[in-house]
Write an enzyme that holds these catalytic residues in place. Sequence first.
Site, PDB file in Angstrom:
ATOM      1  CG  ASP A  49      42.257  40.410  43.853  1.00 14.44           C
ATOM      2  OD1 ASP A  49      43.118  40.856  44.635  1.00 14.44           O
ATOM      3  OD2 ASP A  49      41.208  39.852  44.238  1.00 14.44           O
ATOM      4  CE1 TYR A  54      37.320  35.879  46.477  1.00 13.16           C
ATOM      5  CE2 TYR A  54      38.616  36.505  44.579  1.00 13.16           C
ATOM      6  CZ  TYR A  54      38.017  36.830  45.762  1.00 13.16           C
ATOM      7  OH  TYR A  54      38.109  38.123  46.237  1.00 13.16           O
ATOM      8  CE  LYS A  79      41.705  39.214  47.774  1.00 15.36           C
ATOM      9  NZ  LYS A  79      41.333  38.548  46.510  1.00 15.36           N
ATOM     10  CG  HIS A 112      40.002  36.762  51.906  1.00 16.01           C
ATOM     11  ND1 HIS A 112      39.762  35.826  50.933  1.00 16.01           N
ATOM     12  CD2 HIS A 112      39.217  37.818  51.577  1.00 16.01           C
ATOM     13  CE1 HIS A 112      38.882  36.295  50.065  1.00 16.01           C
ATOM     14  NE2 HIS A 112      38.530  37.501  50.442  1.00 16.01           N
TER      15      HIS A 112
END
Length: 275
Positions: A49, A54, A79, A112
């Site tokens: 994930d 990120y 996401k 998200h």
Amino acid sequence: MATHLADTTVLNNGIKMPWLGLGVWKVKEGDEVQRAILSAIETGYRAIDTAAVYGNEAGVGDAIRDSGIARDQLFITTKVWNSDQGYETTLKAFDESMKKLRLDYLDLYLVHWPVQGKYLDTWKALEKLYRDGYVRAIGVSNFHVHHLEDLKQNSEIVPAVDQVEYHPLLTQKELLAYCKENGIQMEAWSPLMQGNLDQPVLVEIGQKYGKSPAQVILRWDLQNGVVTIPKSVTPERIRQNADVFDFTLTAEEMEQISRLNQNKRFGPDPDNFDF
């Protein structure tokens, strides 16, 4: 009930999703994320994930290719970030994520956060990606019941997943019940309370089974029917997080853990998040 690391839950569109996966929030792009994923895959994990925000999608993609595991044996999630929400901007953001991941398709794409005034248009873009076959399942993250109800009234596809902060200090009973009633798979982010594991109940139960407080929490997640994605970059911890299939918590122990609830968040409240 999940009894093996390879066990899966069936989403509302028939797609199988592993009960336990590796989260890579705050894992550095490059060697660190690649090493963590390769260690997880070697252990037997098949779900990874990540998210656009990120900043490690390229490393995730590299690790997938380096793993030697067939693509159809892996379950990859990313996401769309808040600043990219909206219909056209979401489609563009998806293309960017896929370029970084270097994948032909995605297993799960999530909104998200429920950015007010945008998430409905974002969801319409996800519906298009799903119908066009680029994504096997679509879902949301950090959506409360009222956000899910709004989607229900204004869209055609029910989210397959709602990934939210979920742990013994934040049990979200109403949301979990709603998800179960509406065929939405709940998934826990930060299941290990960002390291705040010093709860006597968790220690005591863990001692009974020869398990750590973290392992007790992950077992509690699974027995509550919640997919869980603990993050770690340490091979030994990655292995320990997966070693939760050889014991079963009693109903009383499950209730003891649930009673730890304080409605405490370590992350933002979706209703009060500065987008």
